[in-house]
Scaffold this active site. Sequence first.
Site, mmCIF file in Angstrom:
data_model
loop_
_atom_site.group_PDB
_atom_site.id
_atom_site.type_symbol
_atom_site.label_atom_id
_atom_site.label_comp_id
_atom_site.label_asym_id
_atom_site.label_seq_id
_atom_site.Cartn_x
_atom_site.Cartn_y
_atom_site.Cartn_z
ATOM 1 N N CYS A 106 0.830 -1.443 -0.292
ATOM 2 C CA CYS A 106 0.336 0.014 0.201
ATOM 3 C C CYS A 106 0.879 1.000 0.141
ATOM 4 C CB CYS A 106 -1.108 0.121 1.479
ATOM 5 S SG CYS A 106 -1.492 1.498 1.398
ATOM 6 N N CYS A 109 -0.075 3.987 1.913
ATOM 7 C CA CYS A 109 -0.497 3.521 3.358
ATOM 8 C C CYS A 109 1.257 4.286 3.961
ATOM 9 C CB CYS A 109 -0.215 2.520 3.950
ATOM 10 S SG CYS A 109 -1.865 1.582 3.261
ATOM 11 N N ASP A 110 2.173 3.879 2.976
ATOM 12 C CA ASP A 110 3.331 3.490 3.895
ATOM 13 C C ASP A 110 4.378 4.164 3.248
ATOM 14 O OD1 ASP A 110 3.122 1.799 5.660
ATOM 15 O OD2 ASP A 110 2.861 0.125 4.365
#
Length: 282
Positions: A106, A109-110
Amino acid sequence: IVVQGLQPGGQLTITTDVENYPGFADVIQGPWLMEQMQKQAEHVGTRMMWDTIVEVDVEGGPPFRAVGDSGDEYIGDTLVIATGAQAKWLGVPGEQELGGKGVSACATCDGFFYRNKDVAVVGGGDTACEEALYLSKICSHVHMLVRRDEMRASKVMQDRVMQSDKITVHWNSETDEVLGEQVVEGMRVKNNKTGELTEIPIEGFFVAIGHKPNSDVFAEFIDTDEQGYVVTSSDSTATNVKGVFAAGDLQDKHYRQAVTAAGTGCMAALEAERYLSAEGYV
Ligand code: NDP
């Protein structure tokens, strides 16, 4: 009753900014949105159960029976399945060992952790292109590994990738190993036409090769397609079992957005209510 499963709130709880959910002028956070959805459901009388369904019996019609890993049994006159989907992994050496230490599925997300660093994205679909473009705005360089000599992604997404001078597309390229001791330090890439192996230093390794619907526990009774997505009637969330409905990413391989999942969730709720009323349950 809502049985929440292993990851209450689902994929939105592992995302950050949500910019395309209607009704919010400002950027909102995925975990916050799911918290609000839970509160809204509780407000209208829903009971949230902290359990994961491990067995389902819908044969012979209602009442349907589901068993949680707590050992508790849930009985319902109708059932809505909304178990979503999860990211697929490559299964190459280093990938699992370095999960959360540079390996991610992701970018939104990261990606933030790899500001001004070199990263890789694996895949040639729209998700891979989207992730590569997103990372190209944060990272110093993005290596995109595509296993064929063409991409599956839509032309517009491919064009954007090809126009970016911060993305290098490696064609006919597969990951041989994700390298690193404590954290990702590089990857060994194999050209599947020539067999040539190349080591490329990277600090983030993003896998974007599609998703797997969480349908295994239902597959004995509920019709799924060859990829495991639950099959629903057209313009409906009805499955092959009368009284069982499916909503969200579990039955949608095309759109996979929070708003489309919420939309089919609404359809399933209305169809379940109509079913209960037509069958004389309410
Ligand atoms: P897709 O199934 O469309 O693409 C998966 C990609 O990963 C393909 O390029 C595939 O290669 C590759 N792949 C699969 N397995 C491996 C492997 N083991 N090793 C290396 N590469 C692999 O999944 P997406 O998640 O990209 O998209 C899913 C759906 O969501 C699509 O319908 C897409 O259009 C849609 N979507 C739309 C977006 C948008 O419009 N903005 C954004 C994101 C998704 P191969 O082609 O060789 O099989």
